[in-house]
Scaffold this motif. Structure first.
Motif, PDB file in Angstrom:
ATOM      1  N   ASN A 242       0.887  -1.120   0.094  1.00  0.00           N
ATOM      2  CA  ASN A 242       0.015  -0.004  -0.050  1.00  0.00           C
ATOM      3  C   ASN A 242       1.105   1.366  -0.015  1.00  0.00           C
ATOM      4  OD1 ASN A 242       0.913   0.211   2.419  1.00  0.00           O
ATOM      5  ND2 ASN A 242      -0.831   0.285   3.571  1.00  0.00           N
ATOM      6  N   LYS A 243       2.259   1.163  -0.235  1.00  0.00           N
ATOM      7  CA  LYS A 243       3.102   2.200  -0.203  1.00  0.00           C
ATOM      8  C   LYS A 243       2.866   3.174   0.937  1.00  0.00           C
ATOM      9  CE  LYS A 243       5.122   0.755  -3.604  1.00  0.00           C
ATOM     10  NZ  LYS A 243       6.727   0.451  -3.677  1.00  0.00           N
ATOM     11  N   HIS A 244       2.603   2.502   2.035  1.00  0.00           N
ATOM     12  CA  HIS A 244       2.637   3.289   3.484  1.00  0.00           C
ATOM     13  C   HIS A 244       3.718   2.678   4.527  1.00  0.00           C
ATOM     14  CE1 HIS A 244       0.188   5.160   7.054  1.00  0.00           C
ATOM     15  NE2 HIS A 244       1.344   5.329   7.094  1.00  0.00           N
ATOM     16  N   ILE A 245       4.723   3.316   4.654  1.00  0.00           N
ATOM     17  CA  ILE A 245       5.652   2.685   5.679  1.00  0.00           C
ATOM     18  C   ILE A 245       5.583   3.147   7.100  1.00  0.00           C
ATOM     19  CG2 ILE A 245       8.410   2.261   5.872  1.00  0.00           C
ATOM     20  CD1 ILE A 245       8.336   2.213   2.725  1.00  0.00           C
ATOM     21  N   GLY A 246       6.059   2.399   7.851  1.00  0.00           N
ATOM     22  CA  GLY A 246       6.133   3.170   9.208  1.00  0.00           C
ATOM     23  C   GLY A 246       7.476   2.825   9.802  1.00  0.00           C
ATOM     24  N   ILE A 247       8.172   4.004  10.254  1.00  0.00           N
ATOM     25  CA  ILE A 247       9.655   3.944  10.719  1.00  0.00           C
ATOM     26  C   ILE A 247       9.505   4.052  12.236  1.00  0.00           C
ATOM     27  CG2 ILE A 247      11.765   4.997  10.650  1.00  0.00           C
ATOM     28  CD1 ILE A 247      11.441   5.997   7.929  1.00  0.00           C
ATOM     29  N   LEU A 248      10.172   2.747  12.733  1.00  0.00           N
ATOM     30  CA  LEU A 248      10.004   2.820  14.320  1.00  0.00           C
ATOM     31  C   LEU A 248      11.491   2.848  14.832  1.00  0.00           C
ATOM     32  CD1 LEU A 248       8.123   2.526  16.706  1.00  0.00           C
ATOM     33  CD2 LEU A 248       8.206  -0.042  16.333  1.00  0.00           C
ATOM     34  N   ALA A 249      11.633   3.768  15.293  1.00  0.00           N
ATOM     35  CA  ALA A 249      13.041   4.074  15.941  1.00  0.00           C
ATOM     36  C   ALA A 249      13.335   4.795  17.079  1.00  0.00           C
ATOM     37  CB  ALA A 249      14.149   4.878  14.589  1.00  0.00           C
ATOM     38  N   THR A 250      14.141   5.276  17.334  1.00  0.00           N
ATOM     39  CA  THR A 250      14.550   6.168  18.716  1.00  0.00           C
ATOM     40  C   THR A 250      14.141   7.496  18.306  1.00  0.00           C
ATOM     41  OG1 THR A 250      16.852   6.554  18.305  1.00  0.00           O
ATOM     42  CG2 THR A 250      16.167   4.730  19.710  1.00  0.00           C
ATOM     43  N   PRO A 251      13.947   8.566  19.395  1.00  0.00           N
ATOM     44  CA  PRO A 251      13.597   9.864  18.788  1.00  0.00           C
ATOM     45  C   PRO A 251      14.801  10.364  17.842  1.00  0.00           C
ATOM     46  CG  PRO A 251      12.801   9.500  20.912  1.00  0.00           C
ATOM     47  CD  PRO A 251      13.748   8.169  20.659  1.00  0.00           C
ATOM     48  N   GLY A 252      16.023  10.210  18.135  1.00  0.00           N
ATOM     49  CA  GLY A 252      16.919  10.686  17.595  1.00  0.00           C
ATOM     50  C   GLY A 252      17.010  10.178  15.925  1.00  0.00           C
ATOM     51  N   THR A 253      17.207   8.752  15.924  1.00  0.00           N
ATOM     52  CA  THR A 253      17.104   8.407  14.379  1.00  0.00           C
ATOM     53  C   THR A 253      15.764   8.838  13.548  1.00  0.00           C
ATOM     54  OG1 THR A 253      18.228   6.410  15.471  1.00  0.00           O
ATOM     55  CG2 THR A 253      17.042   6.150  13.252  1.00  0.00           C
ATOM     56  N   VAL A 254      14.805   8.829  14.228  1.00  0.00           N
ATOM     57  CA  VAL A 254      13.772   9.164  13.014  1.00  0.00           C
ATOM     58  C   VAL A 254      13.759  10.648  12.633  1.00  0.00           C
ATOM     59  CG1 VAL A 254      11.966   7.543  14.084  1.00  0.00           C
ATOM     60  CG2 VAL A 254      11.952   9.901  15.018  1.00  0.00           C
ATOM     61  N   ALA A 255      14.487  11.362  13.409  1.00  0.00           N
ATOM     62  CA  ALA A 255      14.399  13.010  13.069  1.00  0.00           C
ATOM     63  C   ALA A 255      15.788  13.389  12.276  1.00  0.00           C
ATOM     64  CB  ALA A 255      14.368  13.620  14.535  1.00  0.00           C
ATOM     65  N   ARG A 256      16.601  12.458  12.221  1.00  0.00           N
ATOM     66  CA  ARG A 256      17.875  12.736  11.691  1.00  0.00           C
ATOM     67  C   ARG A 256      17.852  12.911  10.184  1.00  0.00           C
ATOM     68  NH1 ARG A 256      20.712   9.759  15.719  1.00  0.00           N
ATOM     69  NH2 ARG A 256      21.511  11.296  17.267  1.00  0.00           N
ATOM     70  N   ALA A 257      18.716  14.109   9.519  1.00  0.00           N
ATOM     71  CA  ALA A 257      18.552  14.097   8.102  1.00  0.00           C
ATOM     72  C   ALA A 257      19.187  12.727   7.540  1.00  0.00           C
ATOM     73  CB  ALA A 257      19.721  15.092   7.830  1.00  0.00           C
ATOM     74  N   TYR A 258      20.070  12.008   8.184  1.00  0.00           N
ATOM     75  CA  TYR A 258      20.415  10.800   7.489  1.00  0.00           C
ATOM     76  C   TYR A 258      19.163   9.856   7.136  1.00  0.00           C
ATOM     77  CZ  TYR A 258      23.199   6.732   6.526  1.00  0.00           C
ATOM     78  OH  TYR A 258      23.838   5.524   6.381  1.00  0.00           O
ATOM     79  N   THR A 259      18.079   9.854   7.936  1.00  0.00           N
ATOM     80  CA  THR A 259      17.140   8.980   7.853  1.00  0.00           C
ATOM     81  C   THR A 259      16.043   9.509   6.571  1.00  0.00           C
ATOM     82  OG1 THR A 259      17.106   8.342   9.914  1.00  0.00           O
ATOM     83  CG2 THR A 259      14.935   8.043   8.890  1.00  0.00           C
ATOM     84  N   GLN A 260      16.127  10.834   6.595  1.00  0.00           N
ATOM     85  CA  GLN A 260      15.386  11.593   5.728  1.00  0.00           C
ATOM     86  C   GLN A 260      15.929  11.326   4.142  1.00  0.00           C
ATOM     87  OE1 GLN A 260      12.474  13.123   5.732  1.00  0.00           O
ATOM     88  NE2 GLN A 260      12.398  12.868   3.739  1.00  0.00           N
ATOM     89  N   ALA A 261      17.291  11.534   4.209  1.00  0.00           N
ATOM     90  CA  ALA A 261      18.001  11.041   2.930  1.00  0.00           C
ATOM     91  C   ALA A 261      17.796   9.838   2.430  1.00  0.00           C
ATOM     92  CB  ALA A 261      19.557  11.160   3.030  1.00  0.00           C
ATOM     93  N   LEU A 262      17.821   8.707   3.245  1.00  0.00           N
ATOM     94  CA  LEU A 262      17.374   7.305   2.993  1.00  0.00           C
ATOM     95  C   LEU A 262      15.892   7.260   2.279  1.00  0.00           C
ATOM     96  CD1 LEU A 262      18.512   5.362   5.816  1.00  0.00           C
ATOM     97  CD2 LEU A 262      19.532   5.453   3.397  1.00  0.00           C
ATOM     98  N   ILE A 263      15.064   8.046   3.014  1.00  0.00           N
ATOM     99  CA  ILE A 263      13.553   8.276   2.437  1.00  0.00           C
ATOM    100  C   ILE A 263      13.422   8.826   1.064  1.00  0.00           C
ATOM    101  CG2 ILE A 263      11.370   9.328   2.915  1.00  0.00           C
ATOM    102  CD1 ILE A 263      12.112   8.988   5.905  1.00  0.00           C
ATOM    103  N   ASP A 264      14.340   9.954   0.790  1.00  0.00           N
ATOM    104  CA  ASP A 264      14.362  10.613  -0.392  1.00  0.00           C
ATOM    105  C   ASP A 264      14.650   9.750  -1.422  1.00  0.00           C
ATOM    106  OD1 ASP A 264      13.385  12.932   0.871  1.00  0.00           O
ATOM    107  OD2 ASP A 264      15.197  13.681   1.122  1.00  0.00           O
ATOM    108  N   GLU A 265      15.937   8.881  -1.134  1.00  0.00           N
ATOM    109  CA  GLU A 265      16.293   8.187  -2.188  1.00  0.00           C
ATOM    110  C   GLU A 265      15.660   6.721  -2.612  1.00  0.00           C
ATOM    111  OE1 GLU A 265      21.049   6.108  -3.409  1.00  0.00           O
ATOM    112  OE2 GLU A 265      20.574   7.159  -1.350  1.00  0.00           O
ATOM    113  N   PHE A 266      15.199   6.240  -1.906  1.00  0.00           N
ATOM    114  CA  PHE A 266      14.462   4.809  -1.834  1.00  0.00           C
ATOM    115  C   PHE A 266      12.940   4.685  -1.579  1.00  0.00           C
ATOM    116  CE2 PHE A 266      18.957   4.039  -0.195  1.00  0.00           C
ATOM    117  CZ  PHE A 266      19.465   3.489  -1.496  1.00  0.00           C
ATOM    118  N   ALA A 267      12.420   5.720  -1.219  1.00  0.00           N
ATOM    119  CA  ALA A 267      11.076   5.761  -0.583  1.00  0.00           C
ATOM    120  C   ALA A 267      10.304   6.996  -1.040  1.00  0.00           C
ATOM    121  CB  ALA A 267      10.714   5.430   0.725  1.00  0.00           C
TER     122      ALA A 267
END
Length: 265
Positions: A108-133
């Motif tokens: 359904n192209k709806h992904i949940g990212i369950l992580a620590t508060p730091g990981t979900v907010a980091r630019a690194y995570t957003q870069a992965l989303i932008d590149e792959f999702a």
């Protein structure tokens, strides 16, 4: 002669990564470093986390001379890898949230990212989303409470399913994500309970991908196994009752000794 490998995490979550590595390379001799004094890492200031983790890992490497270090902590991996690789002369493998395989698997192209508060907010995570999702709806949930729940589970305390359902309630139902990225290495230890709380989802973690990466590095590199008389050791930064209760899990993972190590930060 088995080569030594050092697994690092703020707590017990790295055991989920070590289990995946051990299943592919059972000949490796494990050493484990847990910074339980400073957990959860997802709530630490970035600069402090980097200085503390790099110092602790460097000290442990000096003691056991491993062939490789695995930073089995998403919060630490998103920050410390460049400085750690510059400091050490051995391969350093980190973990990243499994966003790419989740995007490929989600129906359904709806992904949940369950992580620590730091990981979900980091630019690194957003870069992965932008590149792959980029074509997916992304829901994020940062939870330190689940980290503590995983720690307690390995100490023999059963996780509270009502509490877990409450924490994940925003993802329940047909409009919620069908695929959840377990973006903290603690969370695979709660995978069965998460599945009970959200029966419609598929959980994905990074354990198998990290194990494949470790195996490839050992195959490509000339590894110095080092002296065989060094016993497999669990280093910890804080002595506690919960650590004593968790020892059975570490012992089952191949650790034969435990020893306190002091942080320089």
């Amino acid at each position: 002669m088995s080569a030594r490998i050092l697994i690092f995490d703020s707590g017990v979550g790295g055991l989920s990564v070590w289990q995946a590595i051990h299943s592919r390379m059972p000949e490796l001799q494990p050493f484990y470093l847990m910074d339980n004094e400073a957990q959860p890492y997802g709530e630490l200031a970035d600069d402090y986390l980097v200085k503390r983790a790099v110092a602790l890992i460097s000290d442990a490497v000096a003691q056991c001379a491993p062939a490789m270090v695995v930073v089995a902590c998403n919060s630490a991996s998103t920050l410390v890898l460049p400085e750690l690789r510059a400091k050490l002369e051995i391969p350093v493998v980190g973990v990243v949230p499994a966003i790419k395989p989740a995007a490929l698997q989600s129906k359904n192209k709806h992904i949940g990212i369950l992580a620590t508060p730091g990981t979900v907010a980091r630019a690194y995570t957003q870069a992965l989303i932008d590149e792959f999702a980029a074509d997916c709806q992304i829901s994020r949930l940062g939870s330190s409470e689940l980290v503590l729940m995983a720690e307690q589970k390995l100490a023999g305390q059963a996780p509270s399913l009502p509490l877990l359902r409450q924490l994940l309630s925003s993802w329940a139902g047909i409009e919620g994500p069908d695929t959840i990225v377990l973006g903290c290495t603690h969370f695979p230890l709660l995978a069965s309970e998460i599945q009970q709380a959200l029966p419609q989802v598929c959980c994905i973690d990074s354990g198998d991908a990290i194990a494949r990466r470790v195996e490839a590095l050992f195959q490509d590199a000339s590894i110095d196994a080092g002296p065989t008389e060094v016993p497999s050791t669990l280093w910890f930064t804080k002595r506690s009752e919960s650590l004593g209760a968790q020892w059975a899990a570490f012992s089952a993972a191949g650790l034969v000794e435990s020893q306190e190590i002091k942080s320089r930060h």
